[in-house]
Enzyme design. Structure first.
Site, mmCIF file in Angstrom:
data_model
loop_
_atom_site.group_PDB
_atom_site.id
_atom_site.type_symbol
_atom_site.label_atom_id
_atom_site.label_comp_id
_atom_site.label_asym_id
_atom_site.label_seq_id
_atom_site.Cartn_x
_atom_site.Cartn_y
_atom_site.Cartn_z
ATOM 1 N N SER A 8 7.936 13.718 0.844
ATOM 2 C CA SER A 8 6.989 13.045 0.743
ATOM 3 C C SER A 8 6.026 12.652 1.767
ATOM 4 O O SER A 8 6.773 12.829 2.958
ATOM 5 C CB SER A 8 7.770 11.010 0.351
ATOM 6 O OG SER A 8 5.913 10.296 0.753
ATOM 7 N N HIS A 33 6.313 15.696 -2.261
ATOM 8 C CA HIS A 33 5.968 14.171 -3.280
ATOM 9 C C HIS A 33 4.987 13.439 -3.267
ATOM 10 O O HIS A 33 5.210 13.436 -1.370
ATOM 11 C CB HIS A 33 7.101 13.717 -3.051
ATOM 12 C CG HIS A 33 7.032 11.466 -4.062
ATOM 13 N ND1 HIS A 33 7.626 12.267 -5.338
ATOM 14 C CD2 HIS A 33 7.117 10.766 -3.561
ATOM 15 C CE1 HIS A 33 7.505 10.353 -5.321
ATOM 16 N NE2 HIS A 33 7.044 10.387 -3.722
ATOM 17 N N ASP A 35 2.333 10.439 -3.182
ATOM 18 C CA ASP A 35 2.257 8.922 -2.796
ATOM 19 C C ASP A 35 0.818 8.680 -2.834
ATOM 20 O O ASP A 35 0.193 8.764 -2.315
ATOM 21 C CB ASP A 35 2.373 8.470 -2.014
ATOM 22 C CG ASP A 35 4.892 8.431 -2.090
ATOM 23 O OD1 ASP A 35 4.816 8.185 -3.024
ATOM 24 O OD2 ASP A 35 5.163 8.834 -1.080
ATOM 25 N N MET A 37 -1.994 5.588 -3.378
ATOM 26 C CA MET A 37 -1.963 4.261 -3.826
ATOM 27 C C MET A 37 -3.129 3.460 -3.879
ATOM 28 O O MET A 37 -4.168 4.361 -2.933
ATOM 29 C CB MET A 37 -0.881 3.562 -2.162
ATOM 30 C CG MET A 37 0.045 3.842 -2.548
ATOM 31 S SD MET A 37 0.663 3.219 -0.558
ATOM 32 C CE MET A 37 2.654 4.611 -0.101
ATOM 33 N N HIS A 66 3.501 10.801 -7.422
ATOM 34 C CA HIS A 66 3.200 9.607 -7.958
ATOM 35 C C HIS A 66 2.113 8.203 -8.365
ATOM 36 O O HIS A 66 1.856 8.088 -6.670
ATOM 37 C CB HIS A 66 4.804 8.827 -7.277
ATOM 38 C CG HIS A 66 5.224 7.512 -7.253
ATOM 39 N ND1 HIS A 66 5.672 7.375 -5.776
ATOM 40 C CD2 HIS A 66 4.955 7.069 -8.250
ATOM 41 C CE1 HIS A 66 6.401 6.134 -6.194
ATOM 42 N NE2 HIS A 66 5.834 5.842 -7.728
ATOM 43 N N MET A 68 0.398 5.126 -7.815
ATOM 44 C CA MET A 68 1.111 3.387 -7.596
ATOM 45 C C MET A 68 -0.611 2.638 -7.680
ATOM 46 O O MET A 68 -1.112 2.498 -6.448
ATOM 47 C CB MET A 68 1.771 3.518 -5.932
ATOM 48 C CG MET A 68 3.234 3.654 -6.111
ATOM 49 S SD MET A 68 3.597 4.155 -4.923
ATOM 50 C CE MET A 68 3.199 5.752 -4.522
ATOM 51 N N MET A 137 12.527 3.097 -7.781
ATOM 52 C CA MET A 137 11.972 2.848 -7.128
ATOM 53 C C MET A 137 13.604 2.548 -6.676
ATOM 54 O O MET A 137 13.665 1.122 -6.660
ATOM 55 C CB MET A 137 10.477 1.812 -7.117
ATOM 56 C CG MET A 137 9.619 2.778 -7.669
ATOM 57 S SD MET A 137 8.797 4.425 -6.656
ATOM 58 C CE MET A 137 8.818 3.243 -5.095
ATOM 59 N N GLY A 142 4.833 1.084 -1.755
ATOM 60 C CA GLY A 142 3.731 0.640 -0.794
ATOM 61 C C GLY A 142 3.271 1.320 0.149
ATOM 62 O O GLY A 142 2.174 2.193 0.920
ATOM 63 N N PHE A 143 4.547 1.377 0.601
ATOM 64 C CA PHE A 143 5.292 1.728 1.736
ATOM 65 C C PHE A 143 6.387 2.640 2.402
ATOM 66 O O PHE A 143 7.338 2.828 1.653
ATOM 67 C CB PHE A 143 5.996 0.994 3.286
ATOM 68 C CG PHE A 143 4.107 -0.057 3.380
ATOM 69 C CD1 PHE A 143 2.959 -0.092 4.006
ATOM 70 C CD2 PHE A 143 4.160 -1.129 2.181
ATOM 71 C CE1 PHE A 143 1.801 -1.098 3.476
ATOM 72 C CE2 PHE A 143 2.946 -1.890 2.537
ATOM 73 C CZ PHE A 143 2.167 -1.879 2.812
ATOM 74 N N GLY A 144 5.995 3.923 3.345
ATOM 75 C CA GLY A 144 7.205 4.603 3.793
ATOM 76 C C GLY A 144 7.713 3.966 4.899
ATOM 77 O O GLY A 144 7.768 2.624 5.271
ATOM 78 N N GLY A 145 9.122 4.447 5.037
ATOM 79 C CA GLY A 145 9.831 3.640 6.027
ATOM 80 C C GLY A 145 10.634 2.416 5.949
ATOM 81 O O GLY A 145 11.528 1.485 6.603
ATOM 82 N N ASP A 175 13.734 7.368 -5.132
ATOM 83 C CA ASP A 175 12.500 7.138 -4.538
ATOM 84 C C ASP A 175 12.546 5.892 -3.043
ATOM 85 O O ASP A 175 12.240 4.716 -3.883
ATOM 86 C CB ASP A 175 11.250 7.071 -4.690
ATOM 87 C CG ASP A 175 9.932 7.575 -4.339
ATOM 88 O OD1 ASP A 175 10.042 7.363 -2.863
ATOM 89 O OD2 ASP A 175 8.650 7.155 -5.014
ATOM 90 N N GLY A 176 12.619 5.760 -1.724
ATOM 91 C CA GLY A 176 12.486 5.182 -0.955
ATOM 92 C C GLY A 176 13.859 5.221 -0.186
ATOM 93 O O GLY A 176 15.393 4.941 -1.146
ATOM 94 N N GLY A 197 10.602 10.730 2.755
ATOM 95 C CA GLY A 197 10.177 11.087 3.716
ATOM 96 C C GLY A 197 9.941 11.067 4.621
ATOM 97 O O GLY A 197 10.393 11.537 5.719
ATOM 98 N N SER A 198 10.674 9.126 5.626
ATOM 99 C CA SER A 198 10.544 9.102 6.337
ATOM 100 C C SER A 198 12.077 10.165 7.320
ATOM 101 O O SER A 198 12.151 10.882 8.478
ATOM 102 C CB SER A 198 10.842 8.100 7.413
ATOM 103 O OG SER A 198 9.957 7.438 6.934
HETATM 104 C C1 DX5 Z 1 6.831 3.941 -1.671
HETATM 105 C C2 DX5 Z 1 6.917 5.985 -1.760
HETATM 106 C C3 DX5 Z 1 8.398 6.374 -1.363
HETATM 107 C C4 DX5 Z 1 7.732 7.071 0.931
HETATM 108 C C5 DX5 Z 1 9.491 7.392 1.091
HETATM 109 O O1 DX5 Z 1 5.668 3.242 -1.853
HETATM 110 O O2 DX5 Z 1 6.426 6.057 -3.440
HETATM 111 O O3 DX5 Z 1 7.490 7.973 -1.558
HETATM 112 O O4 DX5 Z 1 6.887 7.709 0.798
HETATM 113 O O5 DX5 Z 1 9.006 7.167 2.323
HETATM 114 P P1 DX5 Z 1 10.723 6.410 2.792
HETATM 115 O O6 DX5 Z 1 11.370 7.768 2.539
HETATM 116 O O7 DX5 Z 1 10.170 6.629 3.896
HETATM 117 O O8 DX5 Z 1 11.085 5.665 2.378
HETATM 118 ZN ZN ZN Z 2 6.411 7.876 -4.035
#
Ligand code: DX5
Ligand code: ZN
Length: 216
Positions: A8, A33, A35, A37, A66, A68, A137, A142-145, A175-176, A197-198
């Site tokens: 991501s 990927h 994201d 938003m 993706h 959102m 999901m 909404g957020f990574g990490g 995802d997540g 992502g992270s």
């Molecule tokens: C969350 C995103 C994810 C996010 C994943 O809303 O859809 O794709 O970037 O990030 P990590 O792997 O850090 O949870």
């Molecule tokens: Zn995503």
């Protein structure tokens, strides 16, 4: 078929975006990927068309976009023009999901549908045959990490059973909060695509982190 890894870009270093895209191009990752938003469907705004366009020009692997966002139908055509190969909309954001899926496919993209952690798998039962990918999901979008939600394992198994019983080819994407601790179990439950992502970008070497996920 080995699991696909979709890093991501939300977790990339945007001051070094070209470098981070190159890392993914040269790694064993399968997709990018992205994201998107809108600050309405989710309580965060990420990036928009100019960044997607930039990534599209540099990426050597398919773009897995993706959305959102509310009313995603407004942007299906533009994401197709920007080079999206897989376009995922949220079940929770679509009033006419069947129509939305057909529109995505009519433009030559694979159609994905994402389900929030609170949404039951059975909500997709009447469209599953039309979908190329279900994105489960494993955090609230909404957020990574964020921390992985354990209930996801059960949902993967339920979805896998439906897909097998119907003998269809729909991919299961998670995802997540994906990392090297949960990847093995996710794959054994039936996951085909892992978004990370992270885990990929925030520590160590992205290519090595991707390879670790790929080895499970
Ligand atoms: C969350 C995103 C994810 C996010 C994943 O809303 O859809 O794709 O970037 O990030 P990590 O792997 O850090 O949870
Ligand atoms: Zn995503």
């Amino acid at each position: 078929m080995s699991v696909k890894i979709a890093p991501s870009i939300l977790a990339a270093d945007f001051s070094n975006l070209e470098r981070d895209i190159k890392y993914i191009n040269e790694s064993k990752a399968d997709w990018f990927h992205l994201d998107i938003m809108d600050g309405v469907f989710v309580p965060n705004i990420s990036f928009g068309m100019p960044i997607v366009d930039t990534i599209s020009k540099l990426a050597l692997k398919p773009l897995d976009v993706h959305l959102m966002i509310v009313e995603p139908d407004r942007y299906i055509e533009i994401f197709s023009k920007l080079g999206s190969k897989i376009l995922t909309v949220h079940y929770e954001a679509c009033n006419h999901l069947h129509r939305t899926i057909q529109k995505i496919k009519s433009l030559g993209m694979k159609a994905g549908v994402a389900l929030n952690p609170h949404s039951n798998i059975n909500l997709l039962i009447d469209v599953i045959e039309d979908i190329d990918l279900v994105c489960l999901m494993s955090v609230n979008p909404g957020f990574g990490g964020q921390t992985f939600i354990e209930n996801t394992y059960k949902k993967i198994s339920q979805l896998k059973e439906i897909i097998e019983n119907k003998n269809i080819k729909c991919l299961i994407e998670i995802d997540g909060g994906v990392n090297d601790v949960n990847a093995n179990k996710l794959i054994s439950c039936g996951a085909n695509v892992l978004v990370a992502g992270s885990y990929v970008f925030k520590s160590g070497n992205p290519a090595f982190n991707i390879e670790k996920l790929k080895r499970f």
